[in-house]
Design an enzyme around this catalytic site. Structure first.
Site, mmCIF file in Angstrom:
data_model
loop_
_atom_site.group_PDB
_atom_site.id
_atom_site.type_symbol
_atom_site.label_atom_id
_atom_site.label_comp_id
_atom_site.label_asym_id
_atom_site.label_seq_id
_atom_site.Cartn_x
_atom_site.Cartn_y
_atom_site.Cartn_z
ATOM 1 N N HIS A 85 18.749 21.772 21.587
ATOM 2 C CA HIS A 85 19.963 22.238 20.909
ATOM 3 C C HIS A 85 21.162 22.092 21.840
ATOM 4 O O HIS A 85 21.082 22.334 23.045
ATOM 5 C CB HIS A 85 19.814 23.652 20.340
ATOM 6 N N ASP A 97 21.441 27.225 28.870
ATOM 7 C CA ASP A 97 21.058 27.366 27.448
ATOM 8 C C ASP A 97 22.152 26.784 26.551
ATOM 9 O O ASP A 97 23.061 27.491 26.178
ATOM 10 C CB ASP A 97 20.819 28.834 27.123
ATOM 11 N N GLU A 131 21.643 26.167 16.672
ATOM 12 C CA GLU A 131 20.347 26.810 16.983
ATOM 13 C C GLU A 131 20.543 28.301 17.163
ATOM 14 O O GLU A 131 19.724 29.113 16.743
ATOM 15 C CB GLU A 131 19.743 26.193 18.244
ATOM 16 N N GLU A 132 21.647 28.631 17.815
ATOM 17 C CA GLU A 132 21.879 30.036 18.191
ATOM 18 C C GLU A 132 22.109 30.935 16.980
ATOM 19 O O GLU A 132 22.059 32.152 17.092
ATOM 20 C CB GLU A 132 23.064 30.142 19.158
ATOM 21 N N ASP A 160 14.461 23.506 25.607
ATOM 22 C CA ASP A 160 15.474 24.557 25.477
ATOM 23 C C ASP A 160 15.364 25.452 26.712
ATOM 24 O O ASP A 160 14.410 26.216 26.851
ATOM 25 C CB ASP A 160 15.203 25.354 24.186
ATOM 26 N N HIS A 260 22.827 33.948 27.694
ATOM 27 C CA HIS A 260 23.778 34.333 26.640
ATOM 28 C C HIS A 260 24.993 35.094 27.168
ATOM 29 O O HIS A 260 25.598 35.881 26.438
ATOM 30 C CB HIS A 260 23.072 35.121 25.516
HETATM 31 N N1 PHE Z 1 15.955 29.642 21.831
HETATM 32 C C1 PHE Z 1 16.388 30.692 22.707
HETATM 33 C C2 PHE Z 1 17.890 30.618 22.790
HETATM 34 O O1 PHE Z 1 18.472 29.573 22.653
HETATM 35 C C3 PHE Z 1 15.829 30.605 24.081
HETATM 36 C C4 PHE Z 1 14.364 30.439 24.119
HETATM 37 C C5 PHE Z 1 13.834 29.176 24.282
HETATM 38 C C6 PHE Z 1 13.528 31.521 24.008
HETATM 39 C C7 PHE Z 1 12.469 28.993 24.318
HETATM 40 C C8 PHE Z 1 12.158 31.375 24.038
HETATM 41 C C9 PHE Z 1 11.624 30.087 24.187
HETATM 42 O O2 PHE Z 1 18.538 31.598 22.995
HETATM 43 ZN ZN ZN Z 2 20.371 30.810 23.375
HETATM 44 ZN ZN ZN Z 3 18.429 27.952 23.676
#
Ligand code: PHE
Ligand code: ZN
Ligand code: ZN
Ligand code: ZN
Length: 295
Positions: A85, A97, A131-132, A160, A260
């Site tokens: 993402h 992230d 994605e978020e 990710d 985040h």
């Molecule tokens: N997808 C979550 C995010 O973007 C982070 C995450 C990735 C959590 C993989 C667990 C496993 O905030």
């Molecule tokens: Zn995230």
């Molecule tokens: Zn993420």
């Protein structure tokens, strides 16, 4: 498989950081920093000979975008997808992230081009929007494929958060070998897990499983029965002392204490983790895409 240049991956991260800085400090869905990020990725791929599509969708009253990049050639009925993402949260620039996964798969794609890879499988890379906000871009993509096109996707690799500053080395547990959590992924996920594990074994790094708990863009793929895999270096979870013995770093602290937050900046990545994961991605792409199916 080639060694992916850490310097090149970090140059992409620096571009994403600059894009955030120039656009109110983030690269979030519906904000100008997101479209600028998508255009950066697309521009690099176009120049490298990929066939790219900016797929738009609407969510929460804003337009989102997926960047889809096909490498010409390979068996159109046997597609390997690799995705990350590209959006951040609104709180910050989203460099670990998920600038990290976005940059690592971008540099892998560019290396495919430089090497003129002619894989047996058809290779498709994807950078997902929103994605978020609940895996919106990847869900839109998978839902809007025809049944036929969906059936051609034989595997999906997700990246990710692959440069966490206090890293763990997690591989999605496709076979549920640890016997806990969400259970195995679709049949075929175990092979994807094994190839990624093989890379880490070859460099002397132990891995641990992480569950398909639905928190990233593999979700829409596994819910349709498409085998999935990928790596992860940890988010808000706290590193245990056993994990610190295994991997170094600091026990009792989060894998990414800037998860985040506004401090998820260009300084919020561990170069070693990012380098190892980028090389693991290339190893998996080369190994899986060039393998001819068993007779
Ligand atoms: N997808 C979550 C995010 O973007 C982070 C995450 C990735 C959590 C993989 C667990 C496993 O905030
Ligand atoms: Zn995230
Ligand atoms: Zn993420
Ligand atoms: Zn496993």
């Amino acid at each position: 498989a080639p060694n992916i240049s850490l310097a090149n991956v970090k140059a992409h991260l620096s571009q994403l950081q600059s894009i955030a800085t120039a656009n109110g400090g983030n690269r979030a869905h519906g904000r100008p920093g997101y479209l600028a990020s998508a255009n950066y990725v697309k521009g690099r791929l176009d120049a490298a000979g990929f066939t790219t599509t900016l797929q738009s969708f609407s969510y929460n009253g804003a337009t989102g975008y997926n960047v889809i990049a096909d490498w010409p050639g390979g068996d159109p009925g046997d597609v390997l997808m690799v995705g990350a993402h590209l959006d951040s949260v609104t709180a910050g620039p989203g460099i670990n992230d998920n600038g990290s996964g976005s940059a690592a798969i971008l540099e892998t794609a560019l290396e495919v081009s430089r090497q003129g890879l002619a894989p047996a499988k058809h290779l498709r890379f994807a950078w997902w929007g929103a994605e978020e906000l609940g895996l919106r871009g990847s869900s839109y993509y998978v839902t809007n494929l025809s049944t036929t096109d969906r059936s051609k996707i034989k595997g999906y690799l997700n990246f990710d958060m692959v440069g966490s500053p206090n890293p763990g080395y997690f591989v999605y547990d496709g076979d549920n070998s640890d016997g806990v959590g969400s259970g195995p992924g679709p049949t075929g996920s175990a092979q994807l897990e094994r190839v990624l594990q093989d890379y880490f074994t070859s460099i002397g790094v132990q891995t641990r499983g992480t569950d398909f708990d639905g928190r990233s863009d593999y979700g829409p793929f596994i819910s349709r029965g498409i085998p999935a895999g990928g790596t992860f270096t940890g988010a808000e979870g706290v590193k245990t002392s056993a994990q610190a013995s295994l991997w170094g770093g600091t026990a009792g602290q989060a894998f990414d204490s800037c998860y985040h937050r506004s401090c998820d900046t260009a300084g919020n990545v561990d170069d070693t983790a990012l380098d190892r994961n980028a090389d693991a991605i290339a190893y998996a792409v080369w190994t899986l895409a060039t393998a001819t199916p068993p007779a």
